[in-house]
Design a protein around this motif. Sequence first.
Motif, mmCIF file in Angstrom:
data_model
loop_
_atom_site.group_PDB
_atom_site.id
_atom_site.type_symbol
_atom_site.label_atom_id
_atom_site.label_comp_id
_atom_site.label_asym_id
_atom_site.label_seq_id
_atom_site.Cartn_x
_atom_site.Cartn_y
_atom_site.Cartn_z
ATOM 1 N N LEU A 36 17.159 -3.558 10.171
ATOM 2 C CA LEU A 36 17.775 -2.223 10.220
ATOM 3 C C LEU A 36 17.766 -1.685 11.646
ATOM 4 C CD1 LEU A 36 15.941 -0.579 7.158
ATOM 5 C CD2 LEU A 36 18.099 -1.877 7.152
ATOM 6 N N SER A 37 18.576 -0.657 11.889
ATOM 7 C CA SER A 37 18.542 0.001 13.201
ATOM 8 C C SER A 37 17.147 0.572 13.446
ATOM 9 C CB SER A 37 19.587 1.112 13.245
ATOM 10 O OG SER A 37 19.401 1.989 12.149
ATOM 11 N N GLU A 38 16.416 0.838 12.376
ATOM 12 C CA GLU A 38 15.049 1.373 12.491
ATOM 13 C C GLU A 38 14.113 0.545 11.610
ATOM 14 O OE1 GLU A 38 14.296 3.907 14.489
ATOM 15 O OE2 GLU A 38 16.255 4.780 14.894
ATOM 16 N N SER A 39 13.997 -0.738 11.888
ATOM 17 C CA SER A 39 13.050 -1.682 11.249
ATOM 18 C C SER A 39 13.666 -2.589 10.183
ATOM 19 C CB SER A 39 11.778 -0.996 10.762
ATOM 20 O OG SER A 39 11.039 -0.533 11.861
ATOM 21 N N SER A 40 13.118 -2.616 8.947
ATOM 22 C CA SER A 40 13.510 -3.696 8.026
ATOM 23 C C SER A 40 13.518 -3.283 6.558
ATOM 24 C CB SER A 40 12.526 -4.870 8.146
ATOM 25 O OG SER A 40 12.635 -5.483 9.394
ATOM 26 N N THR A 52 10.483 1.790 8.174
ATOM 27 C CA THR A 52 11.314 2.474 9.170
ATOM 28 C C THR A 52 10.430 3.105 10.238
ATOM 29 O OG1 THR A 52 11.384 4.612 8.025
ATOM 30 C CG2 THR A 52 13.094 3.019 7.451
ATOM 31 N N CYS A 53 11.061 3.645 11.283
ATOM 32 C CA CYS A 53 10.272 4.253 12.354
ATOM 33 C C CYS A 53 11.018 5.460 12.902
ATOM 34 C CB CYS A 53 9.999 3.228 13.441
ATOM 35 S SG CYS A 53 11.449 2.831 14.392
ATOM 36 N N GLY A 54 10.516 6.000 14.001
ATOM 37 C CA GLY A 54 11.176 7.128 14.665
ATOM 38 C C GLY A 54 11.220 8.351 13.762
ATOM 39 N N VAL A 197 18.837 -7.962 19.081
ATOM 40 C CA VAL A 197 18.437 -7.338 20.344
ATOM 41 C C VAL A 197 19.199 -6.026 20.507
ATOM 42 C CG1 VAL A 197 18.499 -7.546 22.857
ATOM 43 C CG2 VAL A 197 17.894 -9.505 21.479
ATOM 44 N N PHE A 198 18.483 -4.965 20.854
ATOM 45 C CA PHE A 198 19.119 -3.657 21.069
ATOM 46 C C PHE A 198 19.520 -3.526 22.545
ATOM 47 C CE2 PHE A 198 16.662 -3.267 17.242
ATOM 48 C CZ PHE A 198 17.388 -2.414 16.427
ATOM 49 N N ASP A 199 20.436 -2.593 22.810
ATOM 50 C CA ASP A 199 20.947 -2.372 24.150
ATOM 51 C C ASP A 199 20.454 -1.016 24.662
ATOM 52 O OD1 ASP A 199 22.385 -2.815 26.397
ATOM 53 O OD2 ASP A 199 24.367 -2.536 25.494
ATOM 54 N N PRO A 200 19.810 -0.905 25.791
ATOM 55 C CA PRO A 200 19.549 -1.956 26.784
ATOM 56 C C PRO A 200 18.268 -2.743 26.521
ATOM 57 C CG PRO A 200 18.762 0.135 27.624
ATOM 58 C CD PRO A 200 19.326 0.411 26.247
ATOM 59 N N CYS A 201 17.456 -2.298 25.538
ATOM 60 C CA CYS A 201 16.217 -3.012 25.280
ATOM 61 C C CYS A 201 15.781 -2.771 23.841
ATOM 62 C CB CYS A 201 15.110 -2.555 26.239
ATOM 63 S SG CYS A 201 14.609 -0.846 25.968
ATOM 64 N N GLY A 202 14.765 -3.530 23.403
ATOM 65 C CA GLY A 202 14.277 -3.409 22.021
ATOM 66 C C GLY A 202 14.669 -4.643 21.246
ATOM 67 N N TYR A 203 13.815 -5.020 20.327
ATOM 68 C CA TYR A 203 14.031 -6.281 19.596
ATOM 69 C C TYR A 203 13.465 -6.127 18.184
ATOM 70 C CZ TYR A 203 12.844 -11.118 18.212
ATOM 71 O OH TYR A 203 12.700 -12.303 17.536
ATOM 72 N N SER A 204 14.160 -6.711 17.215
ATOM 73 C CA SER A 204 13.675 -6.737 15.833
ATOM 74 C C SER A 204 13.925 -8.105 15.245
ATOM 75 C CB SER A 204 14.406 -5.715 14.966
ATOM 76 O OG SER A 204 14.017 -4.406 15.295
ATOM 77 N N MET A 205 13.026 -8.563 14.403
ATOM 78 C CA MET A 205 13.265 -9.818 13.686
ATOM 79 C C MET A 205 12.629 -9.774 12.309
ATOM 80 S SD MET A 205 10.513 -11.756 12.919
ATOM 81 C CE MET A 205 9.996 -13.359 13.285
ATOM 82 N N ILE A 216 8.845 -8.339 12.966
ATOM 83 C CA ILE A 216 8.362 -7.845 14.263
ATOM 84 C C ILE A 216 9.380 -6.844 14.801
ATOM 85 C CG2 ILE A 216 7.949 -8.474 16.701
ATOM 86 C CD1 ILE A 216 6.791 -11.102 15.748
ATOM 87 N N HIS A 217 8.880 -5.734 15.362
ATOM 88 C CA HIS A 217 9.752 -4.730 15.987
ATOM 89 C C HIS A 217 9.142 -4.332 17.319
ATOM 90 C CE1 HIS A 217 12.095 -4.464 12.334
ATOM 91 N NE2 HIS A 217 10.938 -4.603 11.714
ATOM 92 N N VAL A 218 9.970 -4.322 18.353
ATOM 93 C CA VAL A 218 9.432 -4.101 19.693
ATOM 94 C C VAL A 218 10.145 -2.947 20.400
ATOM 95 C CG1 VAL A 218 8.821 -5.197 21.876
ATOM 96 C CG2 VAL A 218 9.113 -6.619 19.836
ATOM 97 N N THR A 219 9.359 -2.011 20.885
ATOM 98 C CA THR A 219 9.840 -0.931 21.757
ATOM 99 C C THR A 219 9.170 -1.203 23.109
ATOM 100 O OG1 THR A 219 10.083 0.624 19.939
ATOM 101 C CG2 THR A 219 9.754 1.595 22.118
ATOM 102 N N PRO A 220 9.911 -1.770 24.078
ATOM 103 C CA PRO A 220 9.230 -2.241 25.295
ATOM 104 C C PRO A 220 9.132 -1.229 26.432
ATOM 105 C CG PRO A 220 11.491 -3.008 25.276
ATOM 106 C CD PRO A 220 11.323 -2.158 24.050
ATOM 107 N N GLU A 221 9.711 -0.027 26.235
ATOM 108 C CA GLU A 221 9.767 0.914 27.358
ATOM 109 C C GLU A 221 8.366 1.290 27.842
ATOM 110 O OE1 GLU A 221 11.747 1.245 24.583
ATOM 111 O OE2 GLU A 221 13.577 2.378 25.064
ATOM 112 N N ASP A 222 8.225 1.256 29.162
ATOM 113 C CA ASP A 222 6.958 1.586 29.803
ATOM 114 C C ASP A 222 6.562 3.032 29.465
ATOM 115 O OD1 ASP A 222 4.973 0.539 31.260
ATOM 116 O OD2 ASP A 222 5.804 1.060 33.217
ATOM 117 N N SER A 225 5.218 1.912 25.130
ATOM 118 C CA SER A 225 5.522 0.587 24.576
ATOM 119 C C SER A 225 4.750 0.369 23.271
ATOM 120 C CB SER A 225 5.202 -0.508 25.589
ATOM 121 O OG SER A 225 3.840 -0.517 25.911
ATOM 122 N N TYR A 226 5.409 -0.311 22.354
ATOM 123 C CA TYR A 226 4.862 -0.458 21.001
ATOM 124 C C TYR A 226 5.462 -1.695 20.338
ATOM 125 C CZ TYR A 226 4.210 0.564 16.017
ATOM 126 O OH TYR A 226 3.881 0.487 14.694
ATOM 127 N N ALA A 227 4.648 -2.430 19.618
ATOM 128 C CA ALA A 227 5.179 -3.540 18.814
ATOM 129 C C ALA A 227 4.447 -3.572 17.486
ATOM 130 C CB ALA A 227 4.989 -4.871 19.544
#
Length: 309
Positions: A36-40, A52-54, A197-205, A216-222, A225-227
């Motif tokens: 999903l746009s917000e997890s799975s 979900t998240c956010g 892969v989200f634009d410009p960053c972020g990843y879900s699988m 797995i869900h990744v928010t890589p912003e400094d 950051s959260y996974a």
Amino acid sequence: MGLRLLDFESLENVLRVVQCTVVSAVGNHFFDAYVLSESSLFVYPTKIIIKTCGTTQLLKSIRPLIHLAKNLGLTICGCRYTRGTFIFPKSQPFPHINFKQEVIYIEENLPNNLCFRKASVMPSKNPSYSWHVFSSASDSGAHFSDGEFTVEVCMTELDRVLARKFFKTAGDSAAKEMTELTGIGNINPRALICDFVFDPCGYSMNGVDGDRYSTIHVTPEDGFSYASFEYVGSVYDDQDDIVETLKKAVQVFKPATVSVSTTSHRREVWTRVAHAMEPLGLKCRSFAMDEFPTAGTVVFQTFTAARRK
Ligand SMILES: C[S@@+](CC[C@H](N)C(=O)[O-])C[C@H]1O[C@@H](n2cnc3c(N)ncnc32)[C@H](O)[C@@H]1O
């Protein structure tokens, strides 16, 4: 096929209420897995798991899902909700104002046959990391398949160099490359992986391995950051599998803080968690245990890098 007979449009309507959309999907003989746009979202014949998240409104899915299941001749016999502490609690919309409000909302939306109910906040030493659990069932027996357990891992302050790998590069194969280059593809080499892969960053699988999911869900912003990593296992597997799976997942991110919740009817699961974390330099800082109707024993442990307090 049970709940798998729900048509895609009905699922999309539920997700619209929750405020997220499907970005990718895969299925096998046992279940369907949606990124999903917000997890799975995972749909099994007699079980739906939505994560979900956010600022999504996850609990608003309860009523429409019960209604859709009823149309298929299915009656709800259990409902479980878990979450960590909100990072931005003031941004959360109704019914996610606070845990008390969430529990009131869940209870109002569940039918009376789910009469075994329990809500609890499992603490840690750090108030920023508590585990919130609501569980309900129509009988006091176990619904979990014998030996099955769920592990939910939340990781913060990811290693900066590793987090940078979750920024998009050009090309259609960005997701597949990210899965391989980061080591995620090696966590369970048997799993069929559906990645995004989200634009410009972020990843879900989502990983699909027989009747078991991993995600797995990744928010890589400094700075924030959260996974998250969640998977289902069995105590009948080689016990080293739990340790190795957790080790591999945590090594992808090398986080400064990790919280791990295990839900199971067996003790051996949570004892394995510390065995996985210690060799990675992560020290157990807190431990909480509680029992819930049908879910069994939930153990919540937090770890931080050994050099930290
Ligand atoms: C992996 S996604 C959503 C998963 C969610 N963070 C979780 O933990 O379950 C979050 C990351 O994707 C990025 N992102 C980019 N576009 C997004 C979108 N349309 N919706 C959600 N996240 C998006 C965010 O900035 C963040 O780094």
